[in-house]
Design a protein around this motif. Sequence first.
Motif, short mmCIF file in Angstrom:
data_model
loop_
_atom_site.label_atom_id
_atom_site.label_comp_id
_atom_site.label_asym_id
_atom_site.label_seq_id
_atom_site.Cartn_x
_atom_site.Cartn_y
_atom_site.Cartn_z
N GLU A 165 -4.02 2.28 4.07
CA GLU A 165 -5.31 2.89 3.77
C GLU A 165 -5.74 2.65 2.32
O GLU A 165 -6.10 3.56 1.58
N LYS A 166 -5.71 1.38 1.93
CA LYS A 166 -6.14 1.02 0.59
C LYS A 166 -6.82 -0.35 0.60
O LYS A 166 -6.57 -1.18 1.47
N LEU A 167 -7.69 -0.53 -0.35
CA LEU A 167 -8.35 -1.81 -0.59
C LEU A 167 -7.85 -2.36 -1.91
O LEU A 167 -7.79 -1.63 -2.91
N THR A 168 -7.48 -3.64 -1.92
CA THR A 168 -6.97 -4.28 -3.13
C THR A 168 -7.90 -5.41 -3.52
O THR A 168 -8.32 -6.21 -2.68
N ALA A 169 -8.25 -5.46 -4.80
CA ALA A 169 -9.20 -6.47 -5.28
C ALA A 169 -8.83 -6.93 -6.68
O ALA A 169 -8.21 -6.19 -7.45
N LYS B 299 -5.66 -7.25 -10.94
CA LYS B 299 -5.62 -6.70 -9.59
C LYS B 299 -5.59 -5.17 -9.66
O LYS B 299 -4.80 -4.58 -10.39
N VAL B 300 -6.48 -4.56 -8.88
CA VAL B 300 -6.61 -3.11 -8.85
C VAL B 300 -6.73 -2.68 -7.39
O VAL B 300 -7.32 -3.38 -6.57
N GLU B 301 -6.17 -1.54 -7.05
CA GLU B 301 -6.29 -1.04 -5.68
C GLU B 301 -6.95 0.33 -5.67
O GLU B 301 -6.86 1.10 -6.64
N GLY B 302 -7.64 0.63 -4.56
CA GLY B 302 -8.29 1.91 -4.41
C GLY B 302 -7.96 2.51 -3.06
O GLY B 302 -7.92 1.81 -2.05
N TYR C 79 -15.68 -7.96 -7.77
CA TYR C 79 -14.43 -7.55 -7.15
C TYR C 79 -14.10 -8.57 -6.05
O TYR C 79 -14.76 -8.60 -5.01
N ILE C 80 -13.12 -9.43 -6.31
CA ILE C 80 -12.70 -10.43 -5.33
C ILE C 80 -11.64 -9.77 -4.45
O ILE C 80 -10.53 -9.49 -4.90
N ILE C 81 -12.00 -9.50 -3.20
CA ILE C 81 -11.16 -8.67 -2.34
C ILE C 81 -9.96 -9.45 -1.82
O ILE C 81 -10.10 -10.53 -1.25
N GLU C 82 -8.78 -8.89 -2.05
CA GLU C 82 -7.56 -9.44 -1.48
C GLU C 82 -7.37 -8.93 -0.06
O GLU C 82 -7.16 -9.72 0.87
N SER C 83 -7.46 -7.62 0.13
CA SER C 83 -7.21 -7.07 1.47
C SER C 83 -7.80 -5.68 1.64
O SER C 83 -7.95 -4.92 0.68
N LEU C 84 -8.15 -5.41 2.88
CA LEU C 84 -8.43 -4.06 3.34
C LEU C 84 -7.26 -3.72 4.25
O LEU C 84 -7.10 -4.34 5.31
N ASN C 85 -6.43 -2.79 3.84
CA ASN C 85 -5.18 -2.52 4.54
C ASN C 85 -5.26 -1.17 5.24
O ASN C 85 -5.19 -0.12 4.61
N LYS C 86 -5.43 -1.22 6.56
CA LYS C 86 -5.53 0.02 7.33
C LYS C 86 -4.20 0.75 7.39
O LYS C 86 -4.15 1.99 7.43
#
Length: 210
Positions: free
Chosen positions: A150-154, A171-174, A140-147
């Motif tokens: 409230e999601k992480l995109t990788a 690209k998938v977000e959680g 999972y190559i992380i694009e961002s942790l977005n506070k």
Amino acid sequence: MKKLLLLAFVLFSAGSVSADNTMADLFAGKTKLVFLGLDFTQAKYVGKIGFTDPAAIQNQHMVSWNNLIEMEPKKFSLQKAFNLKDDQYLSKVEDMVKFNKAANVADNITDSEVTLTEDQAKKAVGKYSLSEKDGVGVVYIIESLNKTSEKLTAYVTFIDLATKKVLYIEKVEGKAGGFGFRNFWAGAVYKINQEIDSKLYKKWSKSFKS
């Protein structure tokens, strides 16, 4: 003699090509899957109020987030999602733990929205030093942790471990969630795994099964 050498070279080359792993091999159960972990080297941290201790993220949490993949397999394993037997699946995050030492958290905390391109994500793979050389790896190559959201995109990135060739990337977000900083973002990784299990595996399987 020259003809014999040429024939041997052609046969060797053909054998090498056929030995390369493909996504079709993975979904046909012909090769194993190795979960390599999380690559934070290009990650951005969006929402400065949510990332006040970059040293802790760099030296503690990156390692912890990766180690959870091995320490809590019931929650973070991809074996079930990919319908794999025990001998077809392995989680080995130590290479990403080492690779993430090159990350720079402090300079990548921002209040601006960010985008990591697919090509930028792919370029990281060529820099990996991988101890596993057999099978298909997924990182999972992380694009961002977005506070803010409230999601992480990788980028969920599949690699032929023998050649480090990128086989597929998406690209998938959680959605993040959980008590405490570590668990909050680990929850987003869990959500990405759930997305693979509930939706993406079926889509990928249909696309790549020969």
